[in-house]
Design a protein around this motif. Sequence first.
Motif, PDB file in Angstrom:
ATOM      1  N   ASN A  47      -1.465   0.115   9.221  1.00 36.98           N
ATOM      2  CA  ASN A  47      -0.638   0.034   8.015  1.00 36.98           C
ATOM      3  C   ASN A  47      -1.348   0.785   6.895  1.00 36.98           C
ATOM      4  O   ASN A  47      -2.453   0.425   6.505  1.00 36.98           O
ATOM      5  CB  ASN A  47      -0.426  -1.446   7.642  1.00 36.98           C
ATOM      6  CG  ASN A  47       0.327  -1.635   6.341  1.00 36.98           C
ATOM      7  OD1 ASN A  47      -0.095  -2.390   5.485  1.00 36.98           O
ATOM      8  ND2 ASN A  47       1.457  -0.966   6.189  1.00 36.98           N
ATOM      9  N   ARG A  49      -1.359   2.048   2.961  1.00 36.06           N
ATOM     10  CA  ARG A  49      -0.825   1.655   1.663  1.00 36.06           C
ATOM     11  C   ARG A  49      -1.352   2.594   0.586  1.00 36.06           C
ATOM     12  O   ARG A  49      -2.562   2.818   0.508  1.00 36.06           O
ATOM     13  CB  ARG A  49      -1.213   0.206   1.345  1.00 36.06           C
ATOM     14  CG  ARG A  49      -0.656  -0.768   2.375  1.00 36.06           C
ATOM     15  CD  ARG A  49      -1.083  -2.207   2.157  1.00 36.06           C
ATOM     16  NE  ARG A  49      -0.215  -3.076   2.944  1.00 36.06           N
ATOM     17  CZ  ARG A  49       0.254  -4.240   2.535  1.00 36.06           C
ATOM     18  NH1 ARG A  49      -0.077  -4.717   1.348  1.00 36.06           N
ATOM     19  NH2 ARG A  49       1.064  -4.949   3.312  1.00 36.06           N
ATOM     20  N   CYS A 143       4.774   4.045  -4.938  1.00 33.65           N
ATOM     21  CA  CYS A 143       4.097   3.333  -3.841  1.00 33.65           C
ATOM     22  C   CYS A 143       4.871   3.431  -2.519  1.00 33.65           C
ATOM     23  O   CYS A 143       6.098   3.343  -2.504  1.00 33.65           O
ATOM     24  CB  CYS A 143       3.893   1.873  -4.209  1.00 33.65           C
ATOM     25  SG  CYS A 143       2.839   1.643  -5.654  1.00 33.65           S
ATOM     26  N   ARG A 145       4.581   2.801   2.093  1.00 33.51           N
ATOM     27  CA  ARG A 145       3.963   2.172   3.260  1.00 33.51           C
ATOM     28  C   ARG A 145       4.112   3.116   4.449  1.00 33.51           C
ATOM     29  O   ARG A 145       5.175   3.702   4.658  1.00 33.51           O
ATOM     30  CB  ARG A 145       4.642   0.848   3.590  1.00 33.51           C
ATOM     31  CG  ARG A 145       4.492  -0.221   2.518  1.00 33.51           C
ATOM     32  CD  ARG A 145       3.073  -0.763   2.483  1.00 33.51           C
ATOM     33  NE  ARG A 145       2.982  -1.901   1.601  1.00 33.51           N
ATOM     34  CZ  ARG A 145       2.603  -1.832   0.317  1.00 33.51           C
ATOM     35  NH1 ARG A 145       2.312  -0.640  -0.212  1.00 33.51           N
ATOM     36  NH2 ARG A 145       2.524  -2.920  -0.417  1.00 33.51           N
ATOM     37  N   ASP A 188       5.581  -6.055   7.082  1.00 33.98           N
ATOM     38  CA  ASP A 188       4.822  -5.685   5.893  1.00 33.98           C
ATOM     39  C   ASP A 188       4.597  -6.888   4.987  1.00 33.98           C
ATOM     40  O   ASP A 188       3.534  -7.037   4.381  1.00 33.98           O
ATOM     41  CB  ASP A 188       5.541  -4.570   5.141  1.00 33.98           C
ATOM     42  CG  ASP A 188       4.667  -3.937   4.078  1.00 33.98           C
ATOM     43  OD1 ASP A 188       3.543  -3.512   4.429  1.00 33.98           O
ATOM     44  OD2 ASP A 188       5.071  -3.875   2.909  1.00 33.98           O
ATOM     45  N   ASP A 192       1.016  -8.495   3.768  1.00 34.00           N
ATOM     46  CA  ASP A 192       0.618  -8.786   2.389  1.00 34.00           C
ATOM     47  C   ASP A 192      -0.255 -10.039   2.332  1.00 34.00           C
ATOM     48  O   ASP A 192      -1.316 -10.054   1.691  1.00 34.00           O
ATOM     49  CB  ASP A 192       1.855  -9.010   1.504  1.00 34.00           C
ATOM     50  CG  ASP A 192       2.559  -7.712   1.144  1.00 34.00           C
ATOM     51  OD1 ASP A 192       1.944  -6.634   1.263  1.00 34.00           O
ATOM     52  OD2 ASP A 192       3.737  -7.778   0.741  1.00 34.00           O
TER      53      ASP A 192
END
Length: 206
Positions: A47, A49, A143, A145, A188, A192
């Motif tokens: 993942n 970010r 932002c 992902r 996702d 978090d």
Amino acid sequence: MKYLLMGLTLMFCSVLIAQHDEAYVEDLVSEFTKKLAEREIDTWFSNKRYCKGAIEIFTLEDGSLCSSKETYFQVYLFWMDEGKPMIKKFDNCGRYYSLELQDASLLDFFQNNKEALKSGLVKNYQAKSISGVPKLNTETYPCSRGFQFKTAGDWFGQTYNLFDLSNDSDSSNMNADYNNALEIVALDALLDKTIEAMEPKFRRQN
């Protein structure tokens, strides 16, 4: 005075020794996943970010500074190692030590939803105009992902902008409900919570 300025410049250059970009981070991840393959670990997911333009500066253990180049990238890798669920973090300034997770729920979610994660692509923000005709909204959040999924016989992934999940515009997002119901968005959200809990435990490897 001239020599003093030269000396200060040299000192600054010797302190700010690292400024790495996205390619550097991806190379670190690739290098590590190759090591996993050598150990016959062929199932994992990552993942990524990042927020475009966000810059971070860190003081490393040797006192030197490291700055992200243009954008700060964080990549989290998840895999099973001899029955133990593991996580490893990478960023513009290097790699972190691998840590064991409390449970395998994230990897179980991946294994149980492989086909949905593969086929469920996030759609672009599509706003509805006053005339009732759909239009593509060109606004974006900084932002995003990025996901990569690897199994013994497959490799897939996708990258999406967080704006595509929202309704933060003059006209509502026609794809918001569809996007937020996708398994990749659900994953996702689980990440978090895990990342927030693990972040204080990460220690740099180099």
